[in-house]
Each structure stands twice: as structure tokens, then as C-alpha cells.
Design an enzyme around this catalytic site. Structure first.
Site, PDB file in Angstrom:
ATOM      1  N   HIS A 149       0.824  -1.175  -0.083  1.00 59.94           N
ATOM      2  CA  HIS A 149      -0.152   0.114   0.045  1.00 59.94           C
ATOM      3  C   HIS A 149       1.091   1.167   0.015  1.00 59.94           C
ATOM      4  O   HIS A 149       0.724   2.050   1.065  1.00 59.94           O
ATOM      5  CB  HIS A 149      -0.925   0.136   1.371  1.00 59.94           C
ATOM      6  CG  HIS A 149      -2.059   0.853   1.104  1.00 59.94           C
ATOM      7  ND1 HIS A 149      -1.951   2.103   1.234  1.00 59.94           N
ATOM      8  CD2 HIS A 149      -3.338   0.459   1.076  1.00 59.94           C
ATOM      9  CE1 HIS A 149      -3.210   2.624   1.103  1.00 59.94           C
ATOM     10  NE2 HIS A 149      -4.152   1.830   1.315  1.00 59.94           N
ATOM     11  N   GLU A 253      -0.472   1.304  -5.505  1.00 57.88           N
ATOM     12  CA  GLU A 253      -0.413  -0.059  -4.580  1.00 57.88           C
ATOM     13  C   GLU A 253      -0.225  -1.068  -5.739  1.00 57.88           C
ATOM     14  O   GLU A 253      -1.434  -1.351  -6.105  1.00 57.88           O
ATOM     15  CB  GLU A 253      -1.632  -0.122  -3.711  1.00 57.88           C
ATOM     16  CG  GLU A 253      -1.861   1.244  -2.948  1.00 57.88           C
ATOM     17  CD  GLU A 253      -3.234   1.535  -2.538  1.00 57.88           C
ATOM     18  OE1 GLU A 253      -3.889   0.439  -2.172  1.00 57.88           O
ATOM     19  OE2 GLU A 253      -3.588   2.513  -2.010  1.00 57.88           O
TER      20      GLU A 253
HETATM   21  O1  LIG Z   1      -8.074   3.578   5.851  1.00 58.16           O
HETATM   22  P1  LIG Z   1      -7.382   2.256   5.323  1.00 58.16           P
HETATM   23  O2  LIG Z   1      -7.927   1.116   5.818  1.00 58.16           O
HETATM   24  O3  LIG Z   1      -5.735   2.495   5.288  1.00 58.16           O
HETATM   25  O4  LIG Z   1      -7.671   2.260   3.649  1.00 58.16           O
HETATM   26  C1  LIG Z   1      -7.021   3.347   2.995  1.00 58.16           C
HETATM   27  C2  LIG Z   1      -7.652   3.138   1.561  1.00 58.16           C
HETATM   28  O5  LIG Z   1      -6.892   1.867   0.962  1.00 58.16           O
HETATM   29  C3  LIG Z   1      -7.173   1.645  -0.423  1.00 58.16           C
HETATM   30  O6  LIG Z   1      -6.287   0.629  -0.904  1.00 58.16           O
HETATM   31  C4  LIG Z   1      -8.401   1.339  -0.612  1.00 58.16           C
HETATM   32  O7  LIG Z   1      -8.606   1.190  -2.001  1.00 58.16           O
HETATM   33  C5  LIG Z   1      -9.579   2.405  -0.247  1.00 58.16           C
HETATM   34  O8  LIG Z   1     -10.663   2.109  -0.081  1.00 58.16           O
HETATM   35  C6  LIG Z   1      -9.049   2.892   1.498  1.00 58.16           C
HETATM   36  O9  LIG Z   1      -9.992   3.998   1.697  1.00 58.16           O
END
Ligand SMILES: O=P(O)(O)OC[C@H]1O[C@@H](O)[C@H](O)[C@@H](O)[C@@H]1O
Length: 278
Positions: A149, A253
Site C-alpha cells: 500500500h 499500490e
Molecule cells: O483507511 P485504510 O484502511 O488504510 O484504507 C485506505 C484506502 O486503501 C485503499 O487501498 C482502498 O482502495 C481504499 O478504499 C481505502 O480507503
């Protein structure tokens, strides 16, 4: 166990080129090339050993998105990882370190499988290589998602172009998961964006990252790419993200998202991203 300030491992290649990994999630929280930070971490990120860290490169595993059996994006990013191998120089001067996460009673409550997940980080002069090896140590097959991510730091997200997505089908999470095809050679982000692009090209080049440079992401065995920026539309739904911060980050990502991989017992799966400052 709560993560503390000392829960970090630093790879140092000299010339102010370093990479810092927080053992909470084995989250890469900093990558500096000649003293210039490449990754975005929110000023409101929480380092309490509980919440996932808002920024850097958190690991999404074994599930992407909302999950009936555990937290969004799985448990890897909120688990305490072990150091498998402390940072050591390779023959060419690059620095390598290994981290691991093994099933335990907490992971088994959510996902009743045995596994070993190893993260290998190699810091080069202008590159960061991050690989995972997943071993199925269960007696039965399991399915998993996996994703790096990656939060890139950028001066102004509106000026970034992302290549490698043209012609790909994508799920638009901002439009009730509608499915569309990307016509653009260079994708720009000018509003709330949350898309899962399927079977993207092996390389993405992102323009106008720090110092107006380009960043190349090369991915192996990770077919999909999520592009995310919360914009002011959803920034305020996250307690660990400043409302004024969305212009300064872009998430690109690489992962296995649309079609989970089935891994048989005693088998292993390896995936890699290489980030290259151009
Ligand atoms: O707030 P988190 O759980 O770290 O997620 C952040 C984002 O991560 C992304 O990978 C998702 O596609 C989004 O929908 C999400 O809002």
C-alpha cells in the site's frame, strides 16, 4: 505487544540513503535517497502498536478491503513482525534485511491457516526492492490477497501522471464499484480516486514526485494496481490523516486484489516491487 520507538530497523547505505521499517506491520515508514524522503507519512499517523500506520508502505494481507473476519485490509499491517535477518551489506554494498510474520492464535481467530510470510527489503543507491515470500504451512490450500500500500510523497498530486494503466479494466470504488476501462495513456488524479486496476502493465512511471522527479515502480507477480487519493471528500473520515494533506500523497499500490491466489500446502508464492528514483 505495543510497539515502541525502538521498534524500528534502519537500513543505511551511506550518502544519507536510508530505509526505516517499523516492526508494527513491518511497515516501511521512511525511504530517503540522498536525504530526500520519498514516502508520505501523515503528520497524524498513530504509532501506538495497535492502529495501522497511515503512510509509508503498509502490507495488506491476507485480505484486501473490508473483511467479515477481521480488520479492513487484513492483519499483517497491525501485527508485530519479527526481524528474520538484521540489515547486512551485500557484496555490492546494497543493504538487505528480512522480516517475518507467522500464524499465531490472533491471526488464526480471523484466518484459520498456518503460514509464514517473509518480507525482504533491499536498499540500493536509488532503488528500494521489497519482496514477499508466502509459505503455506497448513495441511490445506488457502486463498489470499496481498498488496504493498505504497504512499508516495508528492508536492502536488494534481501534477502527477501515472503510466501503465491504459486499456485496463478497473473497479471504481467511488462509483458503487462500477467497472470501466481506462482510455488514458497517462492517468491524472484531480478528485477523490479509489480504483482497482486489473492486470496492469509491469511498470508504472509516476511523474512529479519529490523534486519534480519521476519514480518508476516495477512489479513482479502482482498483477493489479490500486490508485487512491482520499481528496477532501473522504480525508475527514480518517482520524489519522490531516484534511490538508491529500495534495501531498498518491497511493500507487501493486497487489493481488481482483483474483485471490490459491496456494497449496507446502507451496510458496513470491511477489516483488522495485521503486526506482529516476
Ligand atoms: O483507511 P485504510 O484502511 O488504510 O484504507 C485506505 C484506502 O486503501 C485503499 O487501498 C482502498 O482502495 C481504499 O478504499 C481505502 O480507503
Amino acid at each position: 505487544m505495543a510497539a515502541s520507538v525502538s521498534s524500528v530497523v534502519v537500513l543505511d547505505r551511506g550518502n544519507n540513503t536510508t530505509c526505516t521499517i517499523n516492526l508494527h506491520g513491518a511497515t516501511i515508514v521512511s525511504w530517503r535517497v540522498n536525504n530526500q524522503e520519498q514516502l508520505f507519512v501523515s503528520k497524524l499517523a498513530v504509532f501506538d502498536g495497535q492502529k495501522s500506520i497511515r503512510g509509508g508502505i503498509p502490507i495488506v494481507f491476507p485480505h484486501f478491503g473490508q473483511w467479515a473476519y477481521g480488520p479492513q485490509h487484513g492483519f499483517a499491517r497491525t501485527s508485530r513482525w519479527s526481524v528474520e535477518k538484521q540489515p547486512e551489506p551485500l557484496d555490492n554494498g546494497d543493504i538487505e534485511a528480512l522480516f517475518s510474520l507467522v500464524d499465531n492464535p490472533i491471526t488464526k481467530q480471523m484466518w484459520n491457516y498456518s503460514f509464514k510470510l517473509v518480507l525482504r527489503v533491499i536498499l540500493r543507491e536509488k532503488e528500494l526492492q521489497v519482496s514477499f515470500n508466502l509459505y503455506n504451512t497448513s495441511v490445506e490450500p488457502f486463498q489470499f490477497n496481498m498488496l504493498f500500500h505504497t504512499y508516495l510523497k508528492v508536492p502536488d498530486v494534481r501534477k502527477c501522471n501515472i503510466s501503465g494503466l491504459q486499456g485496463c479494466m478497473y473497479v471504481d470504488k467511488t462509483k458503487e464499484n462500477g467497472i470501466y476501462q481506462e482510455p488514458r495513456e497517462m492517468v491524472t488524479v484531480n478528485h477523490w480516486t479509489d480504483r482497482i486496476y486489473q492486470n496492469t502493465q509491469q511498470e508504472h512511471v509516476i511523474s512529479n514526485v519529490v523534486s519534480g522527479r519521476k519514480m518508476k515502480m516495477i512489479k513482479y507477480n502482482m498483477p493489479d494496481t490500486v490508485i487512491w487519493n482520499p481528496w477532501d471528500v473522504t480525508s475527514n473520515t480518517m482520524s489519522d490523516f490531516g484534511e490538508d494533506e491529500y495534495p501531498n500523497m498518491i497511493c500507487v499500490e501493486a497487489g493481488i486484489v481482483i483474483t485471490p491466489i490459491t496456494l497449496n500446502p507446502n507451496n510458496t508464492y513470491e511477489g516483488t516491487i522495485v521503486l526506482q528514483v529516476m
